[in-house]
Design an enzyme around this catalytic site. Structure first.
Site, short mmCIF file in Angstrom:
data_model
loop_
_atom_site.label_atom_id
_atom_site.label_comp_id
_atom_site.label_asym_id
_atom_site.label_seq_id
_atom_site.Cartn_x
_atom_site.Cartn_y
_atom_site.Cartn_z
N ASP A 1 39.55 36.61 42.46
CA ASP A 1 40.17 35.57 41.42
C ASP A 1 39.63 34.24 41.72
OD1 ASP A 1 40.72 38.35 40.94
OD2 ASP A 1 41.95 38.26 42.35
N HIS B 142 34.95 38.86 36.15
CA HIS B 142 34.72 37.11 36.32
C HIS B 142 34.94 36.75 34.60
CE1 HIS B 142 31.50 36.86 39.33
NE2 HIS B 142 32.58 37.26 39.81
#
EC number: 6.3.4.4
Length: 423
Positions: A13, A41
């Site tokens: 992340d 993503h």
């Protein structure tokens, strides 16, 4: 010919998708080398947020070819939905996206196995995303798995049935109460397989070799983060693939000596989803503020991420393992407004200060040693040059560079691709 590599240096992340999106115009090929739909993503441009799970982040750029490498695991059902979500952008998916025949398939029973295994662990859960990733990689290393290339074989359904039957026996062994309709799941799976067949399958290692010979520029895109690597992460609270630089070689068939730049992405603070040790985790209002301002919720699971101060011990370790040549710091804007910032420079490990990342970082063994920095109030989201950054942030950045001994080349000050400062 250029082969560069971009990967995350924390627990995932970090903002890799945005940076790939920013850099894509410099490359002919964007190649994903590991992971599966457990990774998300996130890209944002023109005020719209896009989440990609398996498809490389270069898909939105008209001139790039996107490759899903042999190290990736593909869930045909999730993959089909991801492609359907891109239809509104009028992208030529068949032209822009190609898949390695050696990439492994996630079966419906892989997901069921994942759920059964996690349920059987009780309080010892590792925080699986329940996407079937672990069981699929287990079948890969156990030489039982099905690969994309198997779809082209006449006996694919027989091979599927044999493996699915093994999985059902294993699910029964766990003796947990999981409700499912396998017939319905399989119907959806085989419909998605038919859609998958419409794309081009390649021998990706040969494709990559020929691309290099032709002088093509290639960006290898990693998923998740280095501290989730199955070998070098905080085992067993890790993923099932190699998220570090070595994974690009095995996940795409690229020789190590072909890689030039290794871009390491990290947040100005640290987050983690799910279980596992996290030395600098904050349980107070500061951590809650980071989560709120940074919108720290998983793009795939929706789970709130745990937040904490930047950990230079862990960051230095990730840089060393990956051979990082350039750093890119994300979410600098989230730290605006804090009176004081802290950075972990050492661990007190069993009563002794150490600066390396040890075998065990469980809380009973590790206490972070902090250096404090003065914060800043300025809103960064509209800034466009490094000189405009507050002096306190520059001091923060320069301290990190000095400690890690790698330059920070990009500072992100917002989610949009335009909110990116080059140093």
């Amino acid at each position: 010919m250029t082969v560069d590599l971009l990967l995350g240096l924390q627990w995932g992340d970090e903002g890799k998708g945005k940076i790939v999106d920013v850099l894509t115009s410099n490359y002919d090929i964007i190649a994903r080398f590991q992971g599966g739909p457990n990774a998300g993503h996130t890209l944002e441009f023109d005020g719209i947020k896009h989440v990609l799970r398996t498809i490389p982040s270069g898909i939105f750029h008209k001139d790039s070819v996107n490759i899903i490498g042999n190290g990736v695991v593909i869930d045909p059902v999730v993959f089909q939905k991801e492609i359907e979500g891109l239809e509104k952008f009028n992208l030529d998916i068949k032209k822009k996206l190609i898949i390695s025949r050696k990439a492994h398939l996630i079966l419906p029973t892989h997901r069921l196995l994942d759920a059964a295994s996690e349920a059987s662990k009780g309080k010892a859960k590792i925080g699986s995303t329940l996407k079937g990733i672990g069981p699929t990689y287990m079948d890969k290393t156990g030489r039982n798995g099905l690969r994309v290339g198997d779809i082209e074989l006449e006996d694919f359904k027989e091979r599927y049935r044999s493996l699915a039957d093994k999985h059902e026996a294993m699910i029964a062994f766990y003796d947990v109460n999981i409700q499912y309709n396998l017939a319905e799941l399989e119907k959806e799976f085989f419909e998605a397989i038919e859609e998958l067949k419409k794309l081009d399958f390649i021998d990706s290692e040969e494709y990559m070799h020929q691309a290099q010979k032709a002088g093509k520029s290639i960006l290898c895109e990693g998923a998740q983060g280095s501290l989730l690597d199955v070998d070098f992460g905080t085992y067993p609270f890790v993923t099932s693939s190699n998220t570090t630089a070595a994974g690009a070689c095995t996940g795409l068939g690229i020789a190590p000596n072909k890689i030039k730049e290794v871009y390491g992405i990290f947040k100005a603070y640290v987050t983690r989803v799910g279980s596992g040790p996290f030395p600098t985790e904050l349980f107070d209002e500061v951590g809650a503020t980071m989560a709120r301002v940074g919108n720290e919720f998983g793009s795939v699971t929706g789970r709130q991420r745990r937040c904490g101060w930047l950990d230079l011990v862990a960051l230095k370790y990730a840089v060393q393992v990956n051979g990082v040549t350039q750093l890119m710091m994300m979410k600098g804007d989230v730290l605006s407004g804090f009176e004081t910032l802290k950075v972990c420079t050492e661990y007190n490990y069993k009563g002794q200060n150490i600066s390396h990342f040890p075998y065990n970082i469980e809380p009973e063994n590790v206490t972070p040693v902090y250096k404090e920095f003065k914060g800043w109030k300025q809103d960064l989201t509209g800034l466009t040059t490094y000189d405009q950054l507050p002096v306190e942030l520059k001091e923060y950045i320069e301290f990190i560079e000095k400690e890690i001994e790698v330059p920070i080349k990009i500072v992100s000050v917002g989610p949009d691709r335009k909110q990116t400062i080059t140093k």
